[in-house]
Design an enzyme around this catalytic site. Structure first.
Site, PDB file in Angstrom:
ATOM      1  N   ASP A 109      34.025  24.310  43.798  1.00  0.00           N
ATOM      2  CA  ASP A 109      33.208  23.622  42.796  1.00  0.00           C
ATOM      3  C   ASP A 109      32.473  24.588  41.865  1.00  0.00           C
ATOM      4  O   ASP A 109      31.979  24.187  40.819  1.00  0.00           O
ATOM      5  CB  ASP A 109      32.163  22.724  43.480  1.00  0.00           C
ATOM      6  CG  ASP A 109      32.778  21.737  44.451  1.00  0.00           C
ATOM      7  OD1 ASP A 109      33.958  21.397  44.271  1.00  0.00           O
ATOM      8  OD2 ASP A 109      32.073  21.307  45.394  1.00  0.00           O
ATOM      9  N   GLY A 160      25.467  23.774  51.180  1.00  0.00           N
ATOM     10  CA  GLY A 160      25.060  23.219  52.476  1.00  0.00           C
ATOM     11  C   GLY A 160      24.949  24.313  53.530  1.00  0.00           C
ATOM     12  O   GLY A 160      23.957  24.399  54.279  1.00  0.00           O
ATOM     13  N   THR A 161      25.948  25.182  53.561  1.00  0.00           N
ATOM     14  CA  THR A 161      25.972  26.287  54.541  1.00  0.00           C
ATOM     15  C   THR A 161      24.829  27.263  54.260  1.00  0.00           C
ATOM     16  O   THR A 161      24.174  27.747  55.190  1.00  0.00           O
ATOM     17  CB  THR A 161      27.341  27.010  54.467  1.00  0.00           C
ATOM     18  OG1 THR A 161      28.361  26.034  54.647  1.00  0.00           O
ATOM     19  CG2 THR A 161      27.476  28.089  55.525  1.00  0.00           C
ATOM     20  N   GLU A 169      35.428  14.156  39.223  1.00  0.00           N
ATOM     21  CA  GLU A 169      35.152  13.048  40.159  1.00  0.00           C
ATOM     22  C   GLU A 169      33.693  12.584  40.107  1.00  0.00           C
ATOM     23  O   GLU A 169      33.375  11.458  40.463  1.00  0.00           O
ATOM     24  CB  GLU A 169      35.490  13.469  41.593  1.00  0.00           C
ATOM     25  CG  GLU A 169      34.645  14.634  42.099  1.00  0.00           C
ATOM     26  CD  GLU A 169      34.916  15.017  43.545  1.00  0.00           C
ATOM     27  OE1 GLU A 169      35.763  14.405  44.204  1.00  0.00           O
ATOM     28  OE2 GLU A 169      34.256  15.966  44.016  1.00  0.00           O
ATOM     29  N   MET A 220      38.317  17.513  41.526  1.00  0.00           N
ATOM     30  CA  MET A 220      37.118  17.575  42.373  1.00  0.00           C
ATOM     31  C   MET A 220      35.987  18.324  41.660  1.00  0.00           C
ATOM     32  O   MET A 220      36.116  18.702  40.501  1.00  0.00           O
ATOM     33  CB  MET A 220      37.444  18.243  43.691  1.00  0.00           C
ATOM     34  CG  MET A 220      38.130  17.331  44.681  1.00  0.00           C
ATOM     35  SD  MET A 220      38.352  18.200  46.254  1.00  0.00           S
ATOM     36  CE  MET A 220      38.699  16.835  47.344  1.00  0.00           C
ATOM     37  N   GLY A 221      34.906  18.570  42.368  1.00  0.00           N
ATOM     38  CA  GLY A 221      33.794  19.335  41.792  1.00  0.00           C
ATOM     39  C   GLY A 221      32.416  18.801  42.158  1.00  0.00           C
ATOM     40  O   GLY A 221      31.410  19.364  41.753  1.00  0.00           O
ATOM     41  N   ARG A 222      32.389  17.646  42.830  1.00  0.00           N
ATOM     42  CA  ARG A 222      31.118  16.980  43.151  1.00  0.00           C
ATOM     43  C   ARG A 222      30.282  16.759  41.884  1.00  0.00           C
ATOM     44  O   ARG A 222      30.789  16.233  40.919  1.00  0.00           O
ATOM     45  CB  ARG A 222      30.336  17.769  44.200  1.00  0.00           C
ATOM     46  CG  ARG A 222      30.873  17.624  45.578  1.00  0.00           C
ATOM     47  CD  ARG A 222      29.875  18.039  46.598  1.00  0.00           C
ATOM     48  NE  ARG A 222      29.413  19.394  46.369  1.00  0.00           N
ATOM     49  CZ  ARG A 222      28.436  19.959  47.038  1.00  0.00           C
ATOM     50  NH1 ARG A 222      27.804  19.275  47.964  1.00  0.00           N
ATOM     51  NH2 ARG A 222      28.075  21.191  46.803  1.00  0.00           N
ATOM     52  N   GLY A 246      33.465  22.522  53.235  1.00  0.00           N
ATOM     53  CA  GLY A 246      34.882  22.280  52.950  1.00  0.00           C
ATOM     54  C   GLY A 246      35.651  23.592  52.888  1.00  0.00           C
ATOM     55  O   GLY A 246      35.110  24.598  52.432  1.00  0.00           O
ATOM     56  N   GLN A 271      43.702  20.508  45.814  1.00  0.00           N
ATOM     57  CA  GLN A 271      42.979  21.590  45.126  1.00  0.00           C
ATOM     58  C   GLN A 271      42.339  22.584  46.085  1.00  0.00           C
ATOM     59  O   GLN A 271      41.894  23.644  45.684  1.00  0.00           O
ATOM     60  CB  GLN A 271      41.882  20.989  44.230  1.00  0.00           C
ATOM     61  CG  GLN A 271      42.434  20.139  43.116  1.00  0.00           C
ATOM     62  CD  GLN A 271      41.391  19.149  42.590  1.00  0.00           C
ATOM     63  OE1 GLN A 271      40.803  19.374  41.555  1.00  0.00           O
ATOM     64  NE2 GLN A 271      41.166  18.065  43.305  1.00  0.00           N
TER      65      GLN A 271
HETATM   66  O1  F6P Z   1      32.738  20.873  47.880  1.00  0.00           O
HETATM   67  C1  F6P Z   1      34.119  20.926  47.919  1.00  0.00           C
HETATM   68  C2  F6P Z   1      34.721  19.545  47.808  1.00  0.00           C
HETATM   69  O2  F6P Z   1      36.133  19.670  47.805  1.00  0.00           O
HETATM   70  C3  F6P Z   1      34.247  18.727  46.629  1.00  0.00           C
HETATM   71  O3  F6P Z   1      34.850  19.116  45.421  1.00  0.00           O
HETATM   72  C4  F6P Z   1      34.586  17.334  47.080  1.00  0.00           C
HETATM   73  O4  F6P Z   1      33.769  16.377  46.445  1.00  0.00           O
HETATM   74  C5  F6P Z   1      34.290  17.387  48.564  1.00  0.00           C
HETATM   75  O5  F6P Z   1      34.367  18.749  48.938  1.00  0.00           O
HETATM   76  C6  F6P Z   1      35.243  16.575  49.404  1.00  0.00           C
HETATM   77  O6  F6P Z   1      34.816  16.620  50.741  1.00  0.00           O
HETATM   78  P1  F6P Z   1      35.724  16.142  51.975  1.00  0.00           P
HETATM   79  O7  F6P Z   1      36.661  17.266  52.297  1.00  0.00           O
HETATM   80  O8  F6P Z   1      34.750  15.891  53.065  1.00  0.00           O
HETATM   81  O9  F6P Z   1      36.460  14.929  51.555  1.00  0.00           O
END
Ligand code: F6P
Length: 364
Positions: free
Chosen positions: A141, A118-119, A236, A183-185, A13, A288
């Site tokens: 995050d 991931g990267t 989230e 956000m924040g996973r 992202g 964000q």
């Molecule tokens: O990892 C960054 C992030 O913005 C997370 O906080 C969020 O859950 C996710 O990416 C959202 O991903 P996408 O841009 O694919 O909706």
């Protein structure tokens, strides 16, 4: 003699500060080491599809303050599991040999991978195959292992805090409960820090599954003492005790397919039902990730990029730049791969929030 060359890509992202890194890498590569910089488009997709540009000083001029990434990014592309075919025929193939061949053909000394877990995981796998990889940690995050901070987080924390501040005044005026989802996973850093900065009355984190009765009790307590409004900051990734996270979609072809979002509606409905105080939900979402980076993120991103180039020059490969205890250091990428740094439940930030009366939705 052939010109020394490095490659750079931005994966996962986007977040504020990526352009500051591209600029820092390109300028220091050219000015300090006399190297040429190959920028791959759209993260690992550019490496797979052989889409790249030579970055010159003029290409990176004026981008320090811009959000996003001039190179583009992808949070789906993976050389080890590249999707091909249509419909029923759709399947993944390993194209990492082809990526390695391109890297060698271009005569790259190293590939700088700017991204999150991931990267770094893919970067680490490419390193195992023989590429010289240097990682630069980004994410709003702040969930990457081995580094106290990632660039992008400070800007996102500022955006979320400003949003909470704005919601505060309308909550107060209308005597409402404002539920704001950040956000924040699976890591609650962004919710915790923006919640603390914005004076959130309740903060719900993925690390502390909540009991809705405790949340309702916190709102009622405030109401009893004349505060007929509350701010509930929700990460989230949070979930009720014994319950599940709420997700918006599954992105099948992504290495991390779950896209979280929406838990705040469940929480708001339950609060409204049990307190009869009107609730409203605001999901901050991708706001964000946008905007100009804060000075902190611009500086950190620039320091990270200069350090990454220093590591390339010193042949410190298969390492990630990191910030530990106030110092820039390098750590083996394998220590970061496939891991997430979550909020320790006993950390100082949580203790400080508890001391000023914040509820985390459970007795603590
Ligand atoms: O990892 C960054 C992030 O913005 C997370 O906080 C969020 O859950 C996710 O990416 C959202 O991903 P996408 O841009 O694919 O909706």
């Amino acid at each position: 003699m052939a010109k020394r060359r490095i490659g750079i890509l931005t994966g996962g992202g986007d977040c504020p500060g990526l352009n500051a890194v591209i600029r820092g890498v390109t300028k220091s590569a050219i000015n300090k080491y006399g190297m040429e910089v190959v920028g791959f488009h759209d993260g690992f997709e550019g490496l797979i599809e052989e889409r790249f540009t030579i970055l010159r000083s003029e290409n990176v001029s004026g981008i320090l303050i811009q959000g996003g990434t001039i190179l583009g990014t992808s949070n789906k592309a993976n050389p080890f599991a590249h999707w091909v075919g249509e419909g029923e025929e759709r399947h993944t193939v390993d194209v990492s040999d082809k990526c390695l061949a391109l890297y060698e053909d271009l005569g790259l000394e190293a590939l700088i991978c700017v991204g999150g877990d991931g990267t770094m995981t893919i970067g680490g796998q490419l390193a195992e195959k023989g590429m010289n990889v240097v990682g630069v940690p980004k994410t709003i995050d702040k969930d990457l292992m081995e580094t106290d901070i990632t660039f992008g987080f400070d800007t996102a924390r500022m955006t979320a805090t400003e949003a909470i501040d704005r919601l505060h005044t309308t909550a107060q005026s209308h005597h409402r409960v404002m539920v704001v989802e950040v956000m924040g996973r699976n890591a609650g850093w962004l919710a915790l820090e923006s919640g603390l900065a914005g004076g959130g009355d309740v903060i719900l984190l993925p690390e502390i599954p909540y009991d809705i009765h405790e949340v309702i009790a916190a709102v009622r307590r405030r109401s009893r003492f004349g505060k007929r409004f509350s701010i509930v900051v929700v990460s989230e990734g949070t979930r009720p005790q014994g319950g599940e996270q709420v997700y918006q979609r599954i992105v099948e072809d992504s290495p991390d397919p779950v896209r979280l979002g929406g838990i705040s509606h469940v929480i708001a409905n339950q609060i409204e039902e049990h307190t009869e105080i009107e609730c409203r939900v605001t999901i901050l979402g991708h706001l964000q990730r946008g905007g100009t980076p804060t000075p902190f993120d611009r500086i950190l991103a620039t320091q990270f990029s200069v350090k990454a180039m220093e590591m390339v020059n010193e042949k410190k490969f298969n390492q990630m730049v990191a910030y530990q205890g106030g110092k820039l250091v390098s750590v083996p990428i394998e220590k970061v791969m496939g891991k997430q740094r979550t909020v320790p439940v006993d950390c100082d930030l949580i203790q400080a929030a508890l001391a000023v009366g914040t509820s985390f939705g459970v007795p603590m």
